[in-house]
Design a protein around this motif. Structure first.
Motif, PDB file in Angstrom:
ATOM      1  N   VAL A 125       4.996  -4.115   1.908  1.00 45.27           N
ATOM      2  CA  VAL A 125       6.358  -4.500   1.519  1.00 45.27           C
ATOM      3  C   VAL A 125       6.624  -5.910   2.028  1.00 45.27           C
ATOM      4  O   VAL A 125       6.116  -6.319   3.068  1.00 45.27           O
ATOM      5  CB  VAL A 125       7.402  -3.513   2.090  1.00 45.27           C
TER       6      VAL A 125
ATOM      7  N   THR B 288       8.690   1.357   8.473  1.00 47.51           N
ATOM      8  CA  THR B 288       8.248   0.059   7.983  1.00 47.51           C
ATOM      9  C   THR B 288       7.905  -0.799   9.200  1.00 47.51           C
ATOM     10  O   THR B 288       8.773  -1.058  10.042  1.00 47.51           O
ATOM     11  CB  THR B 288       9.338  -0.628   7.145  1.00 47.51           C
TER      12      THR B 288
ATOM     13  N   ARG C  69       4.854  -0.094   5.065  1.00 51.43           N
ATOM     14  CA  ARG C  69       5.580   1.167   5.207  1.00 51.43           C
ATOM     15  C   ARG C  69       4.539   2.280   5.290  1.00 51.43           C
ATOM     16  O   ARG C  69       3.735   2.465   4.373  1.00 51.43           O
ATOM     17  CB  ARG C  69       6.534   1.394   4.039  1.00 51.43           C
TER      18      ARG C  69
END
Length: 304
Positions: free
Chosen positions: A247, A264, A273
């Motif tokens: 991410v 995360t 994550r």
């Protein structure tokens, strides 16, 4: 052909079946001896031994072969046309390499000369290779240095793990082996350029360094699944990581620090994550299911 088959793990089993299905005469199977396994440490025969016994093929399980002259004599007495080797796990001496009429042929899980050595499947994922494959190689004394008789490639998917790639290459290797033995054998020397070596993995290979990029850590997680497994620590407790999703992250927290309460984790570049996690004594769980039973607050730091 009159063949000897030499292999130990699951990877080798499809090749054994492919040879039998193709009508070759398999006069003997060599595999490593049964090893202690499981909680009770009972002796467990190798997957190849189990498969060979089901096919009623004689099985030989020498502890070592390199300097055992008696084993060399037994091997030569089979008068085989060739020996097929697939992840056997023991180094063959010249006396055995040269005993069969056509020598020893190896089913190797890479596109040689890339990833010679012990962990070609994992190394391809760890390095971010776009492709992997199988090579059928004429064996010689060097480490995977022999000429190649045939090869076939597969793409490595973005979510590929060592487990899924292993299964693809085991099946591909079996079919390629059968095709290779069904045609005149013509070997081509490996190119001198592009040689890389796959190191032997240890448990410590799985320790996550959160200062590395999310891309690199994602490859580590996928490339070391199922063994030795990627892991990190939190308050002295080992967490095994079975899956993650990259991410974006615009903040600059400490590597290993959680950015939210949804697992995360900040990396040297971007973040991951954690989608599959396992704590000691527990089963691997989906990240969402894990968080329903235990919270991990924002600002918690893994590996620190």
């Amino acid at each position: 052909m009159r063949l000897i088959f030499m292999g130990t793990p699951d990877f080798a089993v499809p090749s054994l079946h492919a040879l039998r299905d193709a009508g070759h005469e398999i006069v003997a199977v060599y595999t490593q001896p049964a090893r202690p396994a499981g909680r009770g440490k009972a002796l467990r025969p190798s997957p190849v031994q189990v498969a060979a016994e089901a096919l009623n093929i004689p099985v030989h399980t020498p502890e070592r072969v390199k300097r055992d002259i008696r084993e060399h004599e037994i091997f030569a007495a089979f008068q085989a046309d060739a020996a097929i080797v697939a992840a056997y796990g023991l180094i063959l001496p010249p006396a055995m390499l040269n005993a069969p009429r056509l020598g020893c042929l190896n089913v190797h899980a890479s596109l040689l000369p890339r990833w010679r050595g012990a962990s070609p499947i994992q190394s391809a994922i760890l390095a971010g290779d776009a492709q992997s494959g199988v090579s059928i190689m004429q064996m010689e004394e060097g480490l995977d240095t022999g000429p190649v008789l045939a090869e076939a490639a597969v793409d490595i998917a973005p979510d590929e793990t060592a487990s899924t790639l292993h299964d693809k290459l085991a099946t591909l290797g079996a079919s390629l082996l059968a095709e290779t033995l069904n045609a005149p054998l013509r070997a081509t020397p490996q190119p001198k350029d592009g040689v890389t070596y796959a190191e032997r993995l240890t448990r410590e290979s799985g320790r996550i360094d959160w200062s590395r990029s999310a891309v690199e850590i994602d490859r580590q997680i996928r490339g070391l699944t199922p063994w030795p497994g990627a892991f990190t620590e939190l308050n002295g407790v080992v967490w095994k990581i079975g899956g993650a999703q990259i991410v974006p992250s615009e903040t600059k927290p400490l590597p290993g620090e959680t950015l939210d309460d949804a697992l995360t984790v900040a990396c040297g570049e971007q973040a991951l994550r954690l989608t599959r996690v396992q704590r000691p004594g527990k089963a691997m769980m989906e990240g969402d299911a894990f968080l329903r039973g235990q919270s991990v607050a924002k600002g918690t730091r893994f590996g620190g």
